[in-house]
Write an enzyme that holds these catalytic residues in place. Structure first.
Site, PDB file in Angstrom:
ATOM      1  N   ASP A 100       0.853  -1.189   0.000  1.00  0.00           N
ATOM      2  CA  ASP A 100       0.000   0.000   0.000  1.00  0.00           C
ATOM      3  C   ASP A 100       0.889   1.239   0.000  1.00  0.00           C
ATOM      4  O   ASP A 100       1.804   1.362   0.820  1.00  0.00           O
ATOM      5  CB  ASP A 100      -0.893  -0.003   1.242  1.00  0.00           C
ATOM      6  CG  ASP A 100      -1.608   1.323   1.442  1.00  0.00           C
ATOM      7  OD1 ASP A 100      -2.571   1.576   0.722  1.00  0.00           O
ATOM      8  OD2 ASP A 100      -1.178   2.108   2.320  1.00  0.00           O
TER       9      ASP A 100
ATOM     10  N   ASP B 112      -3.514   2.502  -5.473  1.00  0.00           N
ATOM     11  CA  ASP B 112      -2.346   2.556  -4.584  1.00  0.00           C
ATOM     12  C   ASP B 112      -2.124   1.277  -3.786  1.00  0.00           C
ATOM     13  O   ASP B 112      -1.279   1.252  -2.891  1.00  0.00           O
ATOM     14  CB  ASP B 112      -2.456   3.751  -3.630  1.00  0.00           C
ATOM     15  CG  ASP B 112      -3.683   3.670  -2.745  1.00  0.00           C
ATOM     16  OD1 ASP B 112      -4.578   2.854  -3.020  1.00  0.00           O
ATOM     17  OD2 ASP B 112      -3.758   4.434  -1.760  1.00  0.00           O
ATOM     18  N   GLU B 113      -2.847   0.202  -4.104  1.00  0.00           N
ATOM     19  CA  GLU B 113      -2.685  -1.069  -3.396  1.00  0.00           C
ATOM     20  C   GLU B 113      -2.613  -2.212  -4.398  1.00  0.00           C
ATOM     21  O   GLU B 113      -3.409  -2.266  -5.337  1.00  0.00           O
ATOM     22  CB  GLU B 113      -3.854  -1.333  -2.448  1.00  0.00           C
ATOM     23  CG  GLU B 113      -3.985  -0.367  -1.297  1.00  0.00           C
ATOM     24  CD  GLU B 113      -5.197  -0.696  -0.446  1.00  0.00           C
ATOM     25  OE1 GLU B 113      -5.028  -1.273   0.640  1.00  0.00           O
ATOM     26  OE2 GLU B 113      -6.329  -0.399  -0.897  1.00  0.00           O
TER      27      GLU B 113
END
Length: 416
Positions: A12, A107-108
Site C-alpha cells: 500500500d 495505490d494497493e
C-alpha cells in the site's frame, strides 16, 4: 510460516496522491500537504500527507475545514493522469520481483512471492527501497499466507510501524482477534452494528464461535437468508481465504456506460439536459468502438431533486439492430429520457449500451451507408485518441450546458 504456505503481500502506497505531489516538489518536503481543489473550499480532501494528518487533516474532510485546522496547509489540485502513470510504474517495479501482481486499487496491489529465492523480509525491504528511489513514495507491506491476512496486516499493523512491514499468520492471529469487530475486512458500519447487537465486539468473538453457532446467531439477527454472509465473515475472522493472486482479471464485457454528476440548479431544462445526454452517448459509443462492440439495448437514468429530496429513474429499450453509432443510440436515449423525466432538476445522468456483440459484422440498410458512417466515426476516434477528446467536439458541447470540455481535462471526475 511453513514451507507449504503461500506468501502473499499487500503493498500500500502511503498517502499516495499527496506523496506523489511532495516527491515532485522538494520545497514541500517538510510541509503539510493535501490534495484537493484549492478553489473550492466546500470540496473534499482526496489525500493528506502524514504531516497534515498529524495536524488534524483527514481524507474526505472539506478543504475549508482542513485549512481551518491547519492554516499552513498547502492544497494542491489533483492530477489523476500523473497518479495513474506513477501507479503503473510501481506495478512494473513489483513485476520485477514476481509475475503474480494483482492491482487492488490505484495505490494497493497484491503480490504472490511464494517460492522466491529471497526471504520475504529481504524481498520486502528491496521492494520498498526500489519504489521509494523510483517514485519518492513510501509503501507499507502486509505479509500473510493469503490475501485477507496480507490486507489486514497492512491496514491494521504495517501502517503503524516505523518500517512499514508486518507479518500476520496462524502463529500470531490472536493479534487480529483482539481488534474491534468494525476493523474486520469488509465489515461496514451497518454490519458492525449487527455484530454489536449480537454481543460480538471483537473479531475473536466471531472466530472462536463454532461455524454453525455463528450461523444460528446471524439468522436470529438478520433472517434465514444470512447463511452465506455468516460463512463469509466467519472465514474472514479466522483468516481463511483460498483465492489466488490473479495477474490480470479479464471478464467478458456485458455493458458500457457513462454517467455525470451535475450541478442540479443548472439542469432543470430539457434542452440543457439533452446536451449532456448527447455527450455521454457519444462517449459510450466511442468506448464501444474502441473495444470492438455494438449493443442492442440502450439504458438511460437520472437522479432528480427539488432541493430537499431526491428521486430517480432508469429505463431501457431494445434497438432494431445493434449499434455503436452515437446518432442511432441518441435516437433512443433522448425520447426515452423525455418520456420518464418528471421535470425536476437533475443532479446525475447516465447512459449505457448493453447486450453487446462484436462489430465485425453489421446490418446494412437501404437508407443509410452505415459502413461509411462507421469509417467516419473511427477516423474521429483516432484523432481524439491522439490529440485529446476536445480535438473534435459537437457544436452543442460549446453551449453553456455542455460538459465535454470539462471532462476532457479530467479522469474519473478529477483533473489530469
Amino acid at each position: 510460516m511453513s514451507e507449504t504456505e503461500r506468501v502473499i503481500l499487500l503493498a500500500d502506497c502511503q498517502s499516495f496522491y499527496a506523496s506523489v505531489e511532495k516527491a515532485g516538489r522538494p520545497e514541500l518536503k517538510n510541509a503539510p500537504v493535501a490534495v484537493g481543489d484549492p478553489s473550492r473550499r466546500s470540496g473534499i480532501v482526496l489525500a493528506a500527507c502524514p504531516l497534515a494528518k498529524a495536524r488534524g487533516v483527514t481524507t474526505a474532510c472539506r478543504v475549508g475545514e482542513a485549512l481551518a485546522k491547519c492554516p499552513e496547509l498547502t492544497v494542491i489540485r489533483p492530477r489523476m493522469q500523473t497518479y495513474i502513470n506513477v501507479s503503473l510504474l510501481i506495478t512494473q517495479i513489483y513485476e520485477s520481483f514476481t509475475d503474480k501482481v494483482e492491482p487492488y486499487s490505484i495505490d494497493e496491489q497484491f503480490l504472490d512471492i511464494t517460492g522466491s529465492a529471497l526471504p520475504p523480509e529481504e524481498l520486502v525491504r528491496r521492494l520498498q527501497k526500489r519504489v521509494l528511489l523510483s517514485t519518492g513514495v513510501r509503501c507499507r507491506v502486509g505479509v500473510g499466507p493469503n490475501k485477507i491476512l496480507a490486507k489486514t496486516a497492512t491496514d491494521n499493523f504495517a501502517k503503524k510501524r516505523e518500517d512499514g512491514v508486518f507479518t500476520l499468520g496462524p502463529e500470531n492471529i490472536e493479534v487480529l482477534w483482539e481488534l474491534p469487530v468494525h476493523q474486520m475486512f469488509m465489515v461496514s458500519n451497518r454490519m458492525a452494528r449487527h455484530f454489536y447487537r449480537m454481543g460480538l465486539t471483537r473479531i475473536g468473538d466471531i472466530a472462536r464461535l463454532d461455524q454453525m453457532e455463528f450461523r444460528r446467531r446471524m439468522r436470529r439477527e438478520m433472517g434465514k437468508q444470512s447463511d452465506v454472509q455468516a460463512d463469509y465473515y466467519w472465514q474472514i475472522a479466522r483468516g481463511i481465504d483460498p483465492s489466488p493472486v490473479v495477474p490480470s482479471i479479464r471478464k467478458e464485457l456485458k455493458s458500457i456506460s457513462h454517467g455525470k454528476a451535475l450541478r442540479s440548479s443548472l439542469y432543470g431544462k430539457l434542452a440543457d439536459i439533452e446536451v449532456v445526454l448527447l455527450e455521454l452517448t457519444a462517449e459510450v459509443c466511442r468506448r464501444a468502438r474502441r473495444r470492438g462492440y455494438m449493443g442492442r439495448v440502450v439504458s438511460v437514468g437520472a437522479v432528480e431533486t427539488d432541493g430537499s429530496r431526491s428521486w430517480g429513474f432508469s429505463r431501457q429499450m431494445t434497438l432494431p439492430e445493434p449499434t455503436s453509432l452515437a446518432h442511432e443510440m441518441a435516437g433512443a436515449v433522448l425520447p426515452l429520457f423525455a418520456k420518464h423525466w418528471s421535470g425536476g432538476e437533475v443532479s446525475r445522468v447516465f447512459v449505457s449500451l448493453d447486450s453487446l456483440v462484436s462489430d465485425e459484422a453489421m446490418q446494412l440498410t437501404l437508407f443509410e451507408d452505415r459502413e461509411r458512417t462507421y469509417r467516419r466515426e473511427r477516423a474521429i476516434d483516432r484523432i481524439q485518441d491522439r490529440y485529446g477528446s476536445a480535438a473534435i467536439l459537437r457544436a452543442s458541447s460549446l453551449l453553456k450546458a455542455g460538459v465535454a470540455l470539462e471532462r476532457a481535462e479530467q479522469i474519473g471526475g478529477h483533473y489530469r
